[in-house]
Write an enzyme that holds these catalytic residues in place. Structure first.
Site, mmCIF file in Angstrom:
data_model
loop_
_atom_site.group_PDB
_atom_site.id
_atom_site.type_symbol
_atom_site.label_atom_id
_atom_site.label_comp_id
_atom_site.label_asym_id
_atom_site.label_seq_id
_atom_site.Cartn_x
_atom_site.Cartn_y
_atom_site.Cartn_z
ATOM 1 N N ALA A 254 -38.947 96.081 -56.006
ATOM 2 C CA ALA A 254 -37.572 95.570 -56.006
ATOM 3 C C ALA A 254 -37.569 94.082 -56.303
ATOM 4 O O ALA A 254 -38.511 93.366 -55.953
ATOM 5 C CB ALA A 254 -36.896 95.828 -54.661
ATOM 6 N N ASP A 255 -36.507 93.633 -56.945
ATOM 7 C CA ASP A 255 -36.280 92.210 -57.154
ATOM 8 C C ASP A 255 -35.222 91.664 -56.207
ATOM 9 O O ASP A 255 -35.186 90.461 -55.961
ATOM 10 C CB ASP A 255 -35.865 91.958 -58.602
ATOM 11 N N ARG A 256 -34.388 92.538 -55.685
ATOM 12 C CA ARG A 256 -33.392 92.140 -54.681
ATOM 13 C C ARG A 256 -32.869 93.401 -54.004
ATOM 14 O O ARG A 256 -32.513 94.365 -54.674
ATOM 15 C CB ARG A 256 -32.237 91.376 -55.325
ATOM 16 N N ALA A 264 -31.753 96.035 -56.775
ATOM 17 C CA ALA A 264 -31.962 95.604 -58.157
ATOM 18 C C ALA A 264 -33.447 95.684 -58.467
ATOM 19 O O ALA A 264 -34.271 95.128 -57.741
ATOM 20 C CB ALA A 264 -31.463 94.177 -58.351
#
EC number: 5.3.1.23
Length: 386
Positions: A254-256, A264
């Protein structure tokens, strides 16, 4: 966790020196970039020489420490900086500049905001003392990410084995979430590593991950380096592989991760989650707590980075499929898509996977958090304080 298991180093650091593995050139070439200025690290992040949310954040923190040491020597020689506040101002401005390098991954902004806060409140009254504070903070961030990796690996592997109720499991993943995306072992791919080290991995299925092919170029590269059994598939084959192969779980990075669990991650993750839900394959997100964003209510509040059309319309002659006009001029490019005045290209780097599709749970260094059976599926603020 023995470091003997892992020989890949995406980040090479010793005090005053930072080198980043240029991941655009893998797997054909192994080239390290020297980071000697804030412009260097911003360029490395924007051009995806370094990528992966944890690795970006750690690299930025270490770059700040390395550049600060170099700048202190130069500025003292030129008699430009005279007080501790002069150096603080440089560090704060540098953090602001790095923060804009990539907008979607929350790790970068969280780390830099914390660095700014610590630098502003530090009571050091000499430039040398300010430098020591900066170096100690950066090295602490680096060490913490290594620890996060190790704990995510253990928690994730144990949970997947218990869930599958079998001795060896098949895992499906997307993008690259291993040593190349973090400070050491990885998140989702770190869990795969742990299963492999313990003799519990039957097979890994890796999506190629267009258009930058991080799965094909980087995840497969890591697996080959360590003899991890792996099959590369096209992104469009995920439904077919879940139908015809015994996939026990999908595990992604995950990036966020928003307060409600919306996540995200690399473009294509949403497709993967939809397919997993249809085939009743548990879907997990693995990420350190630095990726959790309790201040963003849901995925609607996430800025999705979009990149240039050439990443889709062009191929590179010698760079393993890298297409960026701006960052790969040394490889040579060839357009493979017809051009015309009415043609448009949409190239989002990330998509948002709704929390409702994260059917297995969220794996962090603090444990595995399955979706709730009543009320909101996830409340990230209960996992980490903002």
């Amino acid at each position: 966790m023995s470091s003997a298991h892992n020989t890949l180093e995406s980040i090479k650091y010793r005090r005053g020196v930072l080198q980043l593995l240029d991941q655009r050139r893998l797997p054909l070439e192994t080239v390290y970039c020297d980071i000697t200025s804030i412009d260097d690290i911003c360029c490395a992040i924007k051009e995806m020489r370094v990528r992966g949310a944890p690795a970006i954040a750690v690299s930025a923190a270490l770059a700040l420490a390395v550049v600060a040491e170099r700048e202190l020597k130069e500025q003292r020689q030129n008699s430009v900086w005279k007080t501790a506040d002069d150096m603080r101002q440089f560090l704060l401005m540098s953090c602001d500049k790095m923060m804009s390098a990539r907008p979607t991954a929350v790790n970068l902004s969280k780390v830099l905001i914390q660095l700014k806060k610590d630098i502003e409140t530090d009571k050091a009254n000499t430039m040398e003392a300010v430098l020591e504070t900066c170096v100690q903070l950066a090295e602490k961030i680096y060490a913490a990410d290594v620890s996060f990796n190790e704990r995510i690996m253990r928690h994730g592997a144990a949970h997947l084995l218990k869930l599958a109720s079998k001795e060896r499991v098949n895992i499906l993943t997307i993008c690259n979430t291993g040593a190349l995306a973090t400070s050491r072992y990885g998140t989702a791919l770190g869990i795969v590593r742990q299963l492999f080290y313990e003799g519990h991995l039957q097979h890994l299925y890796a999506c190629e991950t267009r258009p930058w092919n991080q799965g094909a170029r980087l995840t497969v590269y890591e697996c080959v380096q360590e003899n991890i059994p792996c099959t590369l598939i096209c992104d469009s084959a995920v439904s077919a592989v879940m139908k015809t192969h015994d996939i026990d779980a999908v595990v992604v990075g995950a990036d966020r991760i928003c307060k409600n669990g919306d996540t995200a991650n690399k473009i294509g993750t949403y497709n993967l989650a939809v397919a997993a839900a249809y085939h009743k394959v548990p879907f997990f997100v693995a990420a350190p707590s630095t990726t959790l964003d309790p201040l963003t209510p849901d995925g609607e509040g996430v800025v999705i980075e979009e990149r240039e059309a050439a990443e889709i319309t062009h191929i590179a002659s010698g760079g393993g499929g890298l297409q960026s006009d701006k960052s790969n001029s040394d490889y040579g490019r060839k357009r493979v898509v017809a051009d015309g005045p009415h043609l448009k290209v949409w190239n989002p780097v990330f998509d948002i996977t709704p929390a409702s599709l994260i059917t297995g749970g969220i794996i962090t260094e603090n444990g595995v958090f399955p979706p709730a059976t009543a009320g909101p599926l996830f409340d990230i603020s209960r996992i980490v304080e903002p």
